[in-house]
Design a protein around this motif. Structure first.
Motif, PDB file in Angstrom:
ATOM      1  N   UNK A  23       0.734  -1.262  -0.020  1.00 51.37           N
ATOM      2  CA  UNK A  23       0.137   0.032  -0.031  1.00 51.37           C
ATOM      3  C   UNK A  23       0.883   1.277   0.218  1.00 51.37           C
ATOM      4  N   UNK A  24       1.949   1.146   0.940  1.00 52.25           N
ATOM      5  CA  UNK A  24       2.712   2.421   0.845  1.00 52.25           C
ATOM      6  C   UNK A  24       3.578   2.727  -0.326  1.00 52.25           C
ATOM      7  N   UNK A  25       3.903   1.541  -1.134  1.00 47.29           N
ATOM      8  CA  UNK A  25       4.719   1.588  -2.172  1.00 47.29           C
ATOM      9  C   UNK A  25       3.631   2.313  -3.275  1.00 47.29           C
ATOM     10  N   UNK A  26       2.367   1.603  -3.267  1.00 47.13           N
ATOM     11  CA  UNK A  26       1.423   2.151  -4.274  1.00 47.13           C
ATOM     12  C   UNK A  26       1.301   3.700  -3.956  1.00 47.13           C
ATOM     13  N   UNK A  27       0.889   3.979  -2.688  1.00 47.77           N
ATOM     14  CA  UNK A  27       0.514   5.419  -2.611  1.00 47.77           C
ATOM     15  C   UNK A  27       1.754   6.308  -2.585  1.00 47.77           C
ATOM     16  N   UNK A  28       2.858   5.822  -2.595  1.00 51.74           N
ATOM     17  CA  UNK A  28       4.175   6.674  -2.646  1.00 51.74           C
ATOM     18  C   UNK A  28       4.412   7.102  -4.017  1.00 51.74           C
ATOM     19  N   UNK A  83       9.351  13.147   0.669  1.00 48.96           N
ATOM     20  CA  UNK A  83       8.457  12.735  -0.359  1.00 48.96           C
ATOM     21  C   UNK A  83       7.463  13.669  -0.388  1.00 48.96           C
ATOM     22  N   UNK A  84       6.703  13.890  -1.584  1.00 46.23           N
ATOM     23  CA  UNK A  84       5.594  14.716  -1.931  1.00 46.23           C
ATOM     24  C   UNK A  84       4.428  13.913  -2.334  1.00 46.23           C
ATOM     25  N   UNK A  85       4.096  12.867  -1.696  1.00 47.74           N
ATOM     26  CA  UNK A  85       3.113  11.642  -2.167  1.00 47.74           C
ATOM     27  C   UNK A  85       2.005  11.393  -1.087  1.00 47.74           C
ATOM     28  N   UNK A  86       0.922  10.892  -1.324  1.00 45.97           N
ATOM     29  CA  UNK A  86       0.014  10.706  -0.423  1.00 45.97           C
ATOM     30  C   UNK A  86       0.497   9.826   0.682  1.00 45.97           C
ATOM     31  N   UNK A  87       1.168   8.895   0.446  1.00 46.89           N
ATOM     32  CA  UNK A  87       1.695   8.044   1.656  1.00 46.89           C
ATOM     33  C   UNK A  87       2.701   9.187   2.611  1.00 46.89           C
ATOM     34  N   UNK A 189      -7.049   7.234  -0.052  1.00 45.87           N
ATOM     35  CA  UNK A 189      -5.941   6.573   0.053  1.00 45.87           C
ATOM     36  C   UNK A 189      -5.286   6.651   1.107  1.00 45.87           C
ATOM     37  N   UNK A 190      -4.990   7.922   1.998  1.00 41.23           N
ATOM     38  CA  UNK A 190      -4.583   8.104   3.302  1.00 41.23           C
ATOM     39  C   UNK A 190      -5.161   7.263   4.404  1.00 41.23           C
TER      40      UNK A 190
END
Length: 224
Positions: A23-28, A83-87, A189-190
């Motif tokens: 999940x974290x890889x996906x949302x990253x 990081x500037x991602x959802x994760x 997602x978060x």
């Protein structure tokens, strides 16, 4: 029976850990619409929560993010810090949730923190005491009784951790939604990412309880 339960818990634990990482890889890979980094989100959440004595720092590793109440630091792994991602948004705000708990004297966090010094010492000897207790169970139940008592405290600690983690996630999600850090899609997602993170603590607590019950059954003479 005890071995079967242990294998089931272990299997569930591996699955949850795998899902969490995936999940974290996906949302990253999902960029945050507002373009903020984890560091910027953390600092903003702290400031808007009236907390000015907590530093946001970067620490090595992956999924090594945590809040340290001793030196008042929100420690973020590089993927989250930069990081500037959802994760990154989910993790950074979650760890700041712990800082808010600390600042507001959240009772479960205080209780948990009070147990840490004892557990840090007990954990060094507990497994050895239990091992000796199992070997000597037909001679004396005292070593195993002591070991089981120490293990019971660690199990209690794992269950006390649950409300602390769930509350930090709830605070994080409420804040990022209220302050429009994420849009509706990113919020979902978060929430999903933090849900799987919380499940790792739940599985750990259940596993600890299952192990405790097994040791208790040995102590009571009910061997599998």
């Amino acid at each position: 029976m005890g071995l079967l339960i242990a294998l089931i818990v272990m299997g569930v634990s591996f699955y949850v850990q795998w899902r969490l990482k995936s999940k974290f890889e996906e949302y990253s890979q999902v960029g945050l619409s507002n373009g903020m980094s984890g560091k910027e989100i953390a600092e903003t959440m702290l400031r808007e929560s009236g907390i000015y004595d907590v530093r946001v720092v970067s620490v090595e590793g992956r999924l090594t993010d945590h809040y340290n109440p001793q030196d008042k630091t929100v420690n973020l792994s590089p993927d989250v810090y930069y990081g500037r991602s959802v994760a990154a948004a989910a993790v950074a705000s979650h760890e700041c949730g712990h800082a808010v708990q600390h600042a507001t004297a959240y009772s479960w966090l205080q209780f948990r923190s009070q147990m840490v010094p004892f557990l840090s010492v007990a954990s060094q000897y507990m497994q050895w005491i239990i091992f000796i207790g199992v070997l000597l169970i037909n001679t004396s139940i005292i070593p195993l009784t002591i070991g089981v008592a120490l293990f019971a405290v660690t199990t209690l600690f794992s269950f006390i951790t649950l409300p602390v983690e769930y509350d930090a996630s709830n605070r994080a999600l409420a804040w990022i939604q209220k302050n429009r850090i994420v849009n509706e899609r990113e919020y979902v997602m978060s929430a999903d990412a933090l849900k799987w993170a919380a499940r790792t603590y739940l599985v750990a607590a259940i596993g600890s309880l299952a192990t405790l019950l097994y040791y208790v059954s040995l102590l009571m003479g009910r061997r599998d």
